[in-house]
Design an enzyme around this catalytic site. Structure first.
Site, mmCIF file in Angstrom:
data_model
loop_
_atom_site.group_PDB
_atom_site.id
_atom_site.type_symbol
_atom_site.label_atom_id
_atom_site.label_comp_id
_atom_site.label_asym_id
_atom_site.label_seq_id
_atom_site.Cartn_x
_atom_site.Cartn_y
_atom_site.Cartn_z
ATOM 1 N N GLU A 17 0.811 -1.209 0.000
ATOM 2 C CA GLU A 17 0.000 0.000 0.000
ATOM 3 C C GLU A 17 0.853 1.273 0.000
ATOM 4 O O GLU A 17 0.502 2.261 -0.629
ATOM 5 C CB GLU A 17 -0.943 0.008 1.216
ATOM 6 C CG GLU A 17 -1.976 -1.112 1.223
ATOM 7 C CD GLU A 17 -2.977 -0.997 0.097
ATOM 8 O OE1 GLU A 17 -3.105 0.088 -0.508
ATOM 9 O OE2 GLU A 17 -3.646 -2.011 -0.203
ATOM 10 N N ASP A 26 -5.242 7.431 -6.545
ATOM 11 C CA ASP A 26 -4.481 6.249 -6.939
ATOM 12 C C ASP A 26 -4.490 6.067 -8.447
ATOM 13 O O ASP A 26 -4.945 6.954 -9.189
ATOM 14 C CB ASP A 26 -5.001 5.003 -6.209
ATOM 15 C CG ASP A 26 -6.413 4.613 -6.620
ATOM 16 O OD1 ASP A 26 -6.953 5.174 -7.600
ATOM 17 O OD2 ASP A 26 -6.991 3.724 -5.959
#
Length: 222
Positions: A17, A26
């Site tokens: 992550e 993202d």
């Protein structure tokens, strides 16, 4: 008692992550913060500290752990459990719940899991489904975690006894083995090239026979 991922898997998940203390978008444009945390509480410009990031991770991880524990109906090793938690953490518990991976696993098809993981490497970018390198790498790493636990269990597994009637357990077999071993030792100790050659041939034959027998035992056990 709730089941949790082992420390090594949690460290891997944190690595997957990455830690970002300011909200960002993202690869598919979803607002994210901390260790991959998403949701209505994440807004543009949001900044948090490390303690809050750890808190959000614990919260999201507990949700994924609970989902895997609840939805998977077959036994899992620690690494297998961890690989599925990482997967559910990333794709969401609803995505995991409706996956073909879960259906095949619950049917007892453990070997299907790595291949099913690999299929989840795409995201929607500009309205099109495309393979994302980061997801491809993550799925491969999760498959590696899964495979590392494929034949390992936290529980004690008793040794399998020699099958009844096996020629290995017969007295005459044991006596014969002792006699051959004695002959080999005597031939070698008497000296001379011929004696050593005979000893080498006998020893080599015994080794080949032992390897062949072990292979047959493994084949019969699989």
């Amino acid at each position: 008692m709730p089941r949790h991922v082992i420390d090594a898997v949690r460290a891997k998940l944190e690595q997957f992550e990455g830690l970002r203390l300011t909200a960002y978008r993202d690869a598919v444009g979803v607002l994210t913060i901390g260790y991959g945390h998403t949701g209505p509480d994440v807004r543009p410009g949001l900044t948090i500290d490390r303690a809050r990031a750890d808190q959000l991770l614990a919260q999201d991880l507990a949700e994924a752990e609970s989902a895997v524990s609840r939805l998977v109906k077959v036994p899992l090793s620690d690494n297998q459990f961890g690989a599925l938690v990482s997967f559910a953490f990333n794709v969401g518990t609803s995505g995991f719940a409706g996956s073909t991976l879960l259906k095949k696993l619950n049917a007892g098809n453990y070997d299907a899991v790595p291949g099913e993981l690999a299929k989840w490497n795409k995201g929607t970018v500009n309205g099109k489904k495309v393979a994302i390198p980061g997801l491809t790498n993550r799925r491969a790493a999760e498959a590696g975690i899964w495979a590392a636990g494929a034949h390992v269990s936290s529980n004690y597994v008793p040794a399998t006894p020699t099958p009844a009637g096996s020629w290995l357990a017969k007295p005459e077999t044991i006596a014969g083995g002792v006699s051959v071993a004695t002959a080999v030792a005597g031939a070698a100790n008497n000296g001379g090239p011929i004696a050593w050659a005979v000893a080498a041939v006998i020893t080599g034959t015994l080794i080949v026979a032992a390897i062949h027998f072990i292979r047959r035992l493994r084949e019969s056990a699989s």
